[in-house]
Design a protein around this motif. Structure first.
Motif, PDB file in Angstrom:
ATOM      1  N   MET A   1      59.787  31.883  36.341  1.00 61.58           N
ATOM      2  CA  MET A   1      59.307  31.970  37.712  1.00 61.58           C
ATOM      3  C   MET A   1      59.846  33.236  38.350  1.00 61.58           C
ATOM      4  O   MET A   1      60.975  33.630  38.121  1.00 61.58           O
ATOM      5  N   ALA A   2      59.060  33.864  39.171  1.00 63.28           N
ATOM      6  CA  ALA A   2      59.458  35.092  39.838  1.00 63.28           C
ATOM      7  C   ALA A   2      60.467  34.786  40.938  1.00 63.28           C
ATOM      8  O   ALA A   2      60.461  33.721  41.544  1.00 63.28           O
ATOM      9  N   ALA A   3      61.345  35.754  41.208  1.00 61.15           N
ATOM     10  CA  ALA A   3      62.312  35.603  42.290  1.00 61.15           C
ATOM     11  C   ALA A   3      61.609  35.809  43.627  1.00 61.15           C
ATOM     12  O   ALA A   3      60.663  36.566  43.727  1.00 61.15           O
ATOM     13  N   VAL A   4      62.088  35.128  44.643  1.00 58.09           N
ATOM     14  CA  VAL A   4      61.510  35.247  45.970  1.00 58.09           C
ATOM     15  C   VAL A   4      62.615  35.620  46.944  1.00 58.09           C
ATOM     16  O   VAL A   4      63.641  34.955  46.992  1.00 58.09           O
ATOM     17  N   ASP A   5      62.435  36.700  47.700  1.00 57.31           N
ATOM     18  CA  ASP A   5      63.347  37.047  48.778  1.00 57.31           C
ATOM     19  C   ASP A   5      62.781  36.465  50.050  1.00 57.31           C
ATOM     20  O   ASP A   5      61.599  36.613  50.323  1.00 57.31           O
ATOM     21  N   CYS A   6      63.622  35.826  50.826  1.00 54.43           N
ATOM     22  CA  CYS A   6      63.096  35.256  52.059  1.00 54.43           C
ATOM     23  C   CYS A   6      64.222  34.975  53.028  1.00 54.43           C
ATOM     24  O   CYS A   6      65.377  34.917  52.659  1.00 54.43           O
ATOM     25  N   ILE A   7      63.847  34.792  54.266  1.00 53.39           N
ATOM     26  CA  ILE A   7      64.757  34.249  55.258  1.00 53.39           C
ATOM     27  C   ILE A   7      64.535  32.756  55.241  1.00 53.39           C
ATOM     28  O   ILE A   7      63.407  32.291  55.326  1.00 53.39           O
ATOM     29  N   GLY A   8      65.587  31.995  55.115  1.00 51.76           N
ATOM     30  CA  GLY A   8      65.465  30.547  55.015  1.00 51.76           C
ATOM     31  C   GLY A   8      65.183  29.896  56.352  1.00 51.76           C
ATOM     32  O   GLY A   8      65.218  30.518  57.398  1.00 51.76           O
ATOM     33  N   VAL A   9      64.933  28.624  56.291  1.00 52.86           N
ATOM     34  CA  VAL A   9      64.688  27.808  57.467  1.00 52.86           C
ATOM     35  C   VAL A   9      66.038  27.441  58.061  1.00 52.86           C
ATOM     36  O   VAL A   9      66.956  27.104  57.339  1.00 52.86           O
ATOM     37  N   GLN A  10      66.176  27.517  59.353  1.00 51.46           N
ATOM     38  CA  GLN A  10      67.451  27.207  59.993  1.00 51.46           C
ATOM     39  C   GLN A  10      67.333  25.932  60.819  1.00 51.46           C
ATOM     40  O   GLN A  10      66.528  25.840  61.726  1.00 51.46           O
ATOM     41  N   PHE A  11      68.136  24.950  60.483  1.00 51.75           N
ATOM     42  CA  PHE A  11      68.222  23.726  61.264  1.00 51.75           C
ATOM     43  C   PHE A  11      69.564  23.794  61.975  1.00 51.75           C
ATOM     44  O   PHE A  11      70.599  23.511  61.387  1.00 51.75           O
ATOM     45  N   VAL A  16      72.568  25.368  57.951  1.00 51.26           N
ATOM     46  CA  VAL A  16      72.039  26.717  58.026  1.00 51.26           C
ATOM     47  C   VAL A  16      72.182  27.315  56.632  1.00 51.26           C
ATOM     48  O   VAL A  16      73.284  27.512  56.165  1.00 51.26           O
ATOM     49  N   LEU A  17      71.079  27.568  55.970  1.00 53.22           N
ATOM     50  CA  LEU A  17      71.088  28.165  54.638  1.00 53.22           C
ATOM     51  C   LEU A  17      70.012  29.218  54.544  1.00 53.22           C
ATOM     52  O   LEU A  17      68.967  29.099  55.157  1.00 53.22           O
ATOM     53  N   SER A  18      70.269  30.221  53.765  1.00 53.09           N
ATOM     54  CA  SER A  18      69.271  31.249  53.541  1.00 53.09           C
ATOM     55  C   SER A  18      69.317  31.640  52.080  1.00 53.09           C
ATOM     56  O   SER A  18      70.302  32.207  51.641  1.00 53.09           O
ATOM     57  N   PRO A  19      68.330  31.356  51.265  1.00 52.26           N
ATOM     58  CA  PRO A  19      67.166  30.533  51.602  1.00 52.26           C
ATOM     59  C   PRO A  19      67.519  29.046  51.591  1.00 52.26           C
ATOM     60  O   PRO A  19      68.518  28.656  51.009  1.00 52.26           O
ATOM     61  N   SER A  20      66.682  28.267  52.205  1.00 59.09           N
ATOM     62  CA  SER A  20      66.854  26.824  52.210  1.00 59.09           C
ATOM     63  C   SER A  20      66.296  26.234  50.930  1.00 59.09           C
ATOM     64  O   SER A  20      65.536  26.873  50.220  1.00 59.09           O
ATOM     65  N   LEU A  21      66.677  25.000  50.661  1.00 50.25           N
ATOM     66  CA  LEU A  21      66.192  24.268  49.498  1.00 50.25           C
ATOM     67  C   LEU A  21      65.496  22.999  49.970  1.00 50.25           C
ATOM     68  O   LEU A  21      65.717  22.542  51.092  1.00 50.25           O
ATOM     69  N   VAL A  22      64.689  22.409  49.105  1.00 51.78           N
ATOM     70  CA  VAL A  22      64.046  21.143  49.434  1.00 51.78           C
ATOM     71  C   VAL A  22      65.111  20.119  49.829  1.00 51.78           C
ATOM     72  O   VAL A  22      64.931  19.350  50.772  1.00 51.78           O
ATOM     73  N   GLN A  23      66.256  20.130  49.143  1.00 54.23           N
ATOM     74  CA  GLN A  23      67.331  19.174  49.454  1.00 54.23           C
ATOM     75  C   GLN A  23      67.794  19.325  50.902  1.00 54.23           C
ATOM     76  O   GLN A  23      68.083  18.336  51.570  1.00 54.23           O
ATOM     77  N   ASP A  24      67.844  20.549  51.410  1.00 52.00           N
ATOM     78  CA  ASP A  24      68.234  20.770  52.801  1.00 52.00           C
ATOM     79  C   ASP A  24      67.216  20.141  53.758  1.00 52.00           C
ATOM     80  O   ASP A  24      67.580  19.574  54.781  1.00 52.00           O
ATOM     81  N   VAL A  45      56.080  26.081  55.964  1.00 53.45           N
ATOM     82  CA  VAL A  45      56.941  26.512  54.859  1.00 53.45           C
ATOM     83  C   VAL A  45      56.157  26.555  53.555  1.00 53.45           C
ATOM     84  O   VAL A  45      55.127  25.894  53.397  1.00 53.45           O
ATOM     85  N   LEU A  46      56.675  27.340  52.633  1.00 52.49           N
ATOM     86  CA  LEU A  46      56.195  27.397  51.262  1.00 52.49           C
ATOM     87  C   LEU A  46      57.327  26.906  50.373  1.00 52.49           C
ATOM     88  O   LEU A  46      58.470  27.330  50.528  1.00 52.49           O
ATOM     89  N   ALA A  80      63.300  15.682  41.315  1.00 51.01           N
ATOM     90  CA  ALA A  80      63.604  16.781  40.399  1.00 51.01           C
ATOM     91  C   ALA A  80      63.555  18.148  41.055  1.00 51.01           C
ATOM     92  O   ALA A  80      64.147  19.091  40.555  1.00 51.01           O
ATOM     93  N   GLY A  81      62.863  18.249  42.152  1.00 50.87           N
ATOM     94  CA  GLY A  81      62.655  19.556  42.763  1.00 50.87           C
ATOM     95  C   GLY A  81      63.508  19.831  43.969  1.00 50.87           C
ATOM     96  O   GLY A  81      63.231  20.744  44.728  1.00 50.87           O
ATOM     97  N   ASN A  82      64.564  19.038  44.150  1.00 44.93           N
ATOM     98  CA  ASN A  82      65.343  19.195  45.362  1.00 44.93           C
ATOM     99  C   ASN A  82      66.066  20.535  45.452  1.00 44.93           C
ATOM    100  O   ASN A  82      66.549  20.904  46.500  1.00 44.93           O
ATOM    101  N   GLN A  83      66.125  21.271  44.358  1.00 41.37           N
ATOM    102  CA  GLN A  83      66.749  22.594  44.388  1.00 41.37           C
ATOM    103  C   GLN A  83      65.728  23.728  44.499  1.00 41.37           C
ATOM    104  O   GLN A  83      66.074  24.893  44.373  1.00 41.37           O
ATOM    105  N   LEU A  84      64.457  23.382  44.712  1.00 41.26           N
ATOM    106  CA  LEU A  84      63.427  24.404  44.869  1.00 41.26           C
ATOM    107  C   LEU A  84      63.609  25.137  46.199  1.00 41.26           C
ATOM    108  O   LEU A  84      63.923  24.522  47.218  1.00 41.26           O
ATOM    109  N   PRO A  85      63.400  26.463  46.202  1.00 44.15           N
ATOM    110  CA  PRO A  85      63.523  27.207  47.456  1.00 44.15           C
ATOM    111  C   PRO A  85      62.399  26.892  48.440  1.00 44.15           C
ATOM    112  O   PRO A  85      61.268  26.654  48.039  1.00 44.15           O
ATOM    113  N   VAL A  86      62.763  26.888  49.716  1.00 42.85           N
ATOM    114  CA  VAL A  86      61.824  26.674  50.806  1.00 42.85           C
ATOM    115  C   VAL A  86      61.805  27.951  51.640  1.00 42.85           C
ATOM    116  O   VAL A  86      62.848  28.411  52.104  1.00 42.85           O
ATOM    117  N   VAL A  87      60.617  28.525  51.818  1.00 46.29           N
ATOM    118  CA  VAL A  87      60.448  29.802  52.504  1.00 46.29           C
ATOM    119  C   VAL A  87      59.695  29.572  53.803  1.00 46.29           C
ATOM    120  O   VAL A  87      58.604  28.998  53.783  1.00 46.29           O
TER     121      VAL A  87
END
Length: 191
Positions: A1-11, A16-24, A45-46, A80-87
């Motif tokens: 999978m390709a790397a993704v640069d992004c600003i994460g979602v901030q709660f 507060v994480l950058s990037p955020s994960l599904v688990q967050d 979000v993506l 299984a996907g809780n560590q997937l990045p959220v953009v």
């Protein structure tokens, strides 16, 4: 999978994480009321696909139809996907109001580091009247795909919760804040 640069979602008060994960997002969903989750998330979000984990997105598994909150893939995302990045689909560069540019170049709002993604690949456009987003391809070499259909250059497609969006070989799952909350909450509560 390709790397993704992004600003994460901030709660703000939950994490507060950058990037955020599904688990967050799951943690925020458990801790926040629906309106607070939506207000803090603010933008759609993506969720990046993780082929290595066996999670590939197809429209018949993900798109929410008639407010169905139990898309078949949602349970797999939580398990299984809780560590997937959220953009966050958020404008970060100067440009026309409500536009979020996607591409390989650092001049885009969402930078996707993948050789199959054009330097200026696609644009998300917010419709201020309806609050929905649409996407259109910028004549990219390898195309922009929504639910398995290649977009025609110059034509926009309105996006819905659970849509599968592909930029070249990089694939994401699209959600508005309310749709993400509803899917996560319905499936977290059933586990």
């Amino acid at each position: 999978m390709a790397a993704v640069d992004c600003i994460g979602v901030q709660f703000s008060e939950v994490f507060v994480l950058s990037p955020s994960l599904v688990q967050d997002c799951i943690n925020a969903c458990v801790k926040l009321e629906r309106e607070d989750f939506i207000r803090q998330l603010e933008v759609p979000v993506l969720i990046a696909e993780a082929r290595r984990a066996g999670l590939t997105f197809t429209a018949d598994q993900t798109r929410l139809i008639k407010h169905e909150k139990r898309a078949p893939l949602a349970r797999d995302l939580i398990r299984a996907g809780n560590q997937l990045p959220v953009v966050g689909v958020r404008q970060r560069q100067l440009g026309p109001q409500g536009q979020v540019r996607v591409g390989r170049s650092g001049e885009n709002d969402l930078v996707v580091k993948d050789d199959t993604v054009s330097s200026r690949h696609a644009v998300f456009q917010k419709n201020d009247r309806t609050g929905t987003y649409d996407i259109h391809d910028l004549a990219s070499m390898n195309g922009t795909w929504v639910n398995g259909s290649r977009l025609v250059v110059g034509k926009s497609v309105v996006l819905f919760d659970g849509d599968v969006i592909g930029f070249g070989d990089t694939v994401f799952l699209f959600f508005y804040p309310a749709g993400l909350y509803d899917v996560l909450k319905a499936n977290v509560d059933s586990l």
